[in-house]
Design a protein around this motif. Structure first.
Motif, PDB file in Angstrom:
ATOM      1  N   LYS A  21      41.652  43.216  36.877  1.00  0.00           N
ATOM      2  CA  LYS A  21      43.020  43.525  36.449  1.00  0.00           C
ATOM      3  C   LYS A  21      44.022  43.594  37.597  1.00  0.00           C
ATOM      4  CE  LYS A  21      41.512  45.824  32.268  1.00  0.00           C
ATOM      5  NZ  LYS A  21      41.563  47.003  31.438  1.00  0.00           N
ATOM      6  N   THR A  22      43.575  43.514  38.853  1.00  0.00           N
ATOM      7  CA  THR A  22      44.510  43.569  39.978  1.00  0.00           C
ATOM      8  C   THR A  22      45.416  42.351  40.000  1.00  0.00           C
ATOM      9  OG1 THR A  22      42.998  44.899  41.292  1.00  0.00           O
ATOM     10  CG2 THR A  22      44.692  43.714  42.495  1.00  0.00           C
ATOM     11  N   THR A  23      44.853  41.169  39.820  1.00  0.00           N
ATOM     12  CA  THR A  23      45.669  39.955  39.838  1.00  0.00           C
ATOM     13  C   THR A  23      46.721  40.013  38.740  1.00  0.00           C
ATOM     14  OG1 THR A  23      43.842  38.676  40.759  1.00  0.00           O
ATOM     15  CG2 THR A  23      45.617  37.437  39.717  1.00  0.00           C
TER      16      THR A  23
ATOM     17  N   LEU B 196      44.980  52.079  40.402  1.00  0.00           N
ATOM     18  CA  LEU B 196      43.604  51.602  40.222  1.00  0.00           C
ATOM     19  C   LEU B 196      42.800  51.775  41.507  1.00  0.00           C
ATOM     20  CD1 LEU B 196      41.333  50.048  38.731  1.00  0.00           C
ATOM     21  CD2 LEU B 196      42.403  47.941  39.560  1.00  0.00           C
ATOM     22  N   HIS B 197      43.395  51.419  42.633  1.00  0.00           N
ATOM     23  CA  HIS B 197      42.676  51.504  43.904  1.00  0.00           C
ATOM     24  C   HIS B 197      42.476  52.953  44.350  1.00  0.00           C
ATOM     25  CE1 HIS B 197      43.625  47.261  43.794  1.00  0.00           C
ATOM     26  NE2 HIS B 197      42.700  47.081  44.713  1.00  0.00           N
TER      27      HIS B 197
ATOM     28  N   ARG C 175      35.348  45.918  39.354  1.00  0.00           N
ATOM     29  CA  ARG C 175      36.481  46.434  38.571  1.00  0.00           C
ATOM     30  C   ARG C 175      36.697  47.934  38.711  1.00  0.00           C
ATOM     31  NH1 ARG C 175      32.865  45.204  34.021  1.00  0.00           N
ATOM     32  NH2 ARG C 175      31.866  47.161  33.497  1.00  0.00           N
TER      33      ARG C 175
ATOM     34  N   ALA D 142      40.012  40.228  44.391  1.00  0.00           N
ATOM     35  CA  ALA D 142      40.683  41.339  43.709  1.00  0.00           C
ATOM     36  C   ALA D 142      39.799  42.025  42.678  1.00  0.00           C
ATOM     37  CB  ALA D 142      41.945  40.823  43.040  1.00  0.00           C
TER      38      ALA D 142
ATOM     39  N   VAL E 128      48.814  48.902  40.307  1.00  0.00           N
ATOM     40  CA  VAL E 128      47.788  48.371  41.205  1.00  0.00           C
ATOM     41  C   VAL E 128      47.312  49.470  42.153  1.00  0.00           C
ATOM     42  CG1 VAL E 128      47.324  46.693  43.039  1.00  0.00           C
ATOM     43  CG2 VAL E 128      48.696  46.021  41.049  1.00  0.00           C
ATOM     44  N   ARG E 129      48.251  50.203  42.695  1.00  0.00           N
ATOM     45  CA  ARG E 129      47.908  51.300  43.605  1.00  0.00           C
ATOM     46  C   ARG E 129      47.048  52.348  42.897  1.00  0.00           C
ATOM     47  NH1 ARG E 129      48.683  54.118  48.048  1.00  0.00           N
ATOM     48  NH2 ARG E 129      49.300  56.286  48.048  1.00  0.00           N
TER      49      ARG E 129
END
Length: 97
Positions: A60-62, A86-87, A28, A57, A83-84
């Motif tokens: 929380k990405t999904t 977070l990564h 995560r 994933a 999403v971006r």
């Protein structure tokens, strides 16, 4: 057993392979990814295995992808910024560019 016999005879035998799957809360954030890396490294060192990693994933990405898909359908707007973010945050925390 055959592997042990072959090694006992000095045969060049590749290390056994092990599949390791991680996803969701186990990857995560940067802290959890570092822990996964430690687990994989320990398996390689302590058990002389060659790992094959399967990573799904991040946590929380999904949900973020599903929300983005709903918005794209409802509003015609594609927004993957959550999403971006977070990564990118995780990459920064791991000092990966």
């Amino acid at each position: 057993l055959l592997l042990l016999l072959a090694r006992a005879r000095g045969a060049l035998v590749p290390p056994p392979r092990v599949v390791m799957k991680f996803g969701g809360s186990s990857v995560r954030d940067a802290e959890r990814i570092a822990e996964v890396a430690s687990l994989v490294r320990a398996q390689m060192v302590e058990h002389s295995v060659q790992p094959c990693l399967v990573c799904s994933a991040m946590g929380k990405t999904t949900n973020g992808l599903l929300a983005a898909a709903d918005r794209a359908i409802d509003e015609g707007t594609v927004d993957l910024s959550t999403v971006r973010a977070l990564h990118v945050e995780t990459l920064d925390a791991l000092s990966i560019s």
